[in-house]
Design a protein around this motif. Structure first.
Motif, PDB file in Angstrom:
ATOM      1  N   LEU A  37       5.815  10.050   8.567  1.00  0.00           N
ATOM      2  CA  LEU A  37       5.147   9.998   9.877  1.00  0.00           C
ATOM      3  C   LEU A  37       3.695  10.452   9.757  1.00  0.00           C
ATOM      4  O   LEU A  37       2.792   9.822  10.300  1.00  0.00           O
ATOM      5  CB  LEU A  37       5.885  10.886  10.882  1.00  0.00           C
ATOM      6  CG  LEU A  37       7.099  10.259  11.567  1.00  0.00           C
ATOM      7  CD1 LEU A  37       7.720  11.265  12.522  1.00  0.00           C
ATOM      8  CD2 LEU A  37       6.740   8.980  12.315  1.00  0.00           C
ATOM      9  N   GLN A  60       0.337   8.151  10.521  1.00  0.00           N
ATOM     10  CA  GLN A  60      -0.635   8.529  11.545  1.00  0.00           C
ATOM     11  C   GLN A  60      -2.057   8.582  10.953  1.00  0.00           C
ATOM     12  O   GLN A  60      -2.992   8.029  11.526  1.00  0.00           O
ATOM     13  CB  GLN A  60      -0.284   9.910  12.111  1.00  0.00           C
ATOM     14  CG  GLN A  60       0.091   9.791  13.563  1.00  0.00           C
ATOM     15  CD  GLN A  60       1.143  10.816  13.970  1.00  0.00           C
ATOM     16  OE1 GLN A  60       1.830  11.394  13.114  1.00  0.00           O
ATOM     17  NE2 GLN A  60       1.276  11.055  15.238  1.00  0.00           N
ATOM     18  N   HIS A  88       9.078   1.877  15.298  1.00  0.00           N
ATOM     19  CA  HIS A  88       8.808   2.145  16.700  1.00  0.00           C
ATOM     20  C   HIS A  88       7.510   2.940  16.855  1.00  0.00           C
ATOM     21  O   HIS A  88       6.651   2.631  17.684  1.00  0.00           O
ATOM     22  CB  HIS A  88       9.992   2.904  17.307  1.00  0.00           C
ATOM     23  CG  HIS A  88       9.885   3.069  18.773  1.00  0.00           C
ATOM     24  ND1 HIS A  88       9.836   1.991  19.637  1.00  0.00           N
ATOM     25  CD2 HIS A  88       9.771   4.174  19.540  1.00  0.00           C
ATOM     26  CE1 HIS A  88       9.717   2.438  20.870  1.00  0.00           C
ATOM     27  NE2 HIS A  88       9.669   3.756  20.848  1.00  0.00           N
ATOM     28  N   LYS A  89       7.368   3.945  16.027  1.00  0.00           N
ATOM     29  CA  LYS A  89       6.152   4.771  16.059  1.00  0.00           C
ATOM     30  C   LYS A  89       4.932   3.935  15.648  1.00  0.00           C
ATOM     31  O   LYS A  89       3.848   4.049  16.227  1.00  0.00           O
ATOM     32  CB  LYS A  89       6.341   5.964  15.110  1.00  0.00           C
ATOM     33  CG  LYS A  89       5.157   6.875  15.015  1.00  0.00           C
ATOM     34  CD  LYS A  89       4.950   7.658  16.298  1.00  0.00           C
ATOM     35  CE  LYS A  89       3.741   8.585  16.181  1.00  0.00           C
ATOM     36  NZ  LYS A  89       3.452   9.279  17.428  1.00  0.00           N
TER      37      LYS A  89
END
Ligand code: PGA
Length: 257
Positions: free
Chosen positions: A16, A20, A53-54
């Motif tokens: 994650l 990002q 999804h993120k």
């Protein structure tokens, strides 16, 4: 004019935090280089499915699409660990890789399963990126064309023209994937031309509009000579898609052709 596509296949890499940071940097560089305004370029990123999804949220307000790396050949039910095509659609996926050589080799995926996966994707309006390619042994034995034609035909011989107009093909010689050994621009062009001729046997307009991507150790140094070839419409990029500078340079180079 055929659509140019650069798709980044992250394989089983990233986190994650990585995603990002990558997206923050990539969006900045892409804006500086006007990559996201190029009307004929579609940029696609394919993180592991658990991050889709993120990723969809991170690419919002840009025209970057997200792709899954695999899909179940089943619709729903007792298939522990599988992810269905409708679930991918729910996450915002517009694309999905099918038949990547790592799936064919390491997970024994067959042409029949690949057809079933394509069928599932088309039901949910997700565009399949069909990966094909020969091994080094097959190339050395003079079987490269036969092997790739067979993989293409398994899918193009099964669906009708309208369904097939949603497909993109990625030619990825297995010996060039993750090895740093790229097919020469001439070798790649020859195979792309063969694939297009094979598809033309089904429909010449389909063959003309089909985007055929090259994959296998594409990087910022070799992208230009590959993309300059008449039948190469972009790239499926593995390792180099995990580096913002490298990936953005690859995207920049396809716009020139
Ligand atoms: P690579 O991978 O660019 O790291 O060779 C390409 C792919 O497997 O899609």
């Amino acid at each position: 004019m055929r659509r140019k596509i650069i798709a980044g296949n992250w394989k089983m890499n990233g986190s994650l935090d990585f995603m990002q940071d990558f997206m923050a940097d990539f969006k900045k560089v892409a804006a500086e280089k006007a990559l996201l305004d190029a009307s004929n370029l579609q940029i696609i990123l394919s993180p592991p499915s658990v991050f889709l999804h993120k990723m969809k949220l991170l690419v919002s307000e840009s025209n970057i699409d997200i792709a899954a790396q695999n899909v179940s050949s089943y619709e729903s039910g007792a298939y522990t660990g599988e992810v269905s095509s409708s679930m991918l659609l729910d996450t915002g996926c517009k694309w999905c890789l099918v038949g990547h050589s790592e799936r064919r080799t390491l997970f024994s995926e067959t042409d029949n399963e690949i057809v079933e996966k394509v069928e599932q994707l088309l039901k949910n309006n997700i565009q399949p990126i069909l990966c094909v390619g020969e091994t080094l042994k097959e190339r050395e034995n003079g079987q490269a064309n036969t092997v790739v034609e067979h993989q293409v035909e398994a899918v193009f011989g099964y669906f009708d023209e309208q369904a097939l107009s949603n497909l993109v093909v990625a030619y990825e010689p297995v010996w060039a994937i993750g090895t740093g050994k790229t097919a020469s621009p001439e070798q790649a062009q020859e195979m792309h031309k063969n694939i297009r001729s094979r598809v033309a046997e089904h429909s010449s307009s389909l063959a003309e509009s089909l985007s055929i991507l090259y994959g296998g150790s594409v990087n910022a140094s070799n992208a230009q000579s590959l993309f300059a070839q008449k039948d190469i419409d972009g790239g499926l990029v593995g390792g180099a898609s995990l580096k913002v500078d490298e990936f953005s340079l690859i995207c920049e180079q396809v716009i020139n052709f």
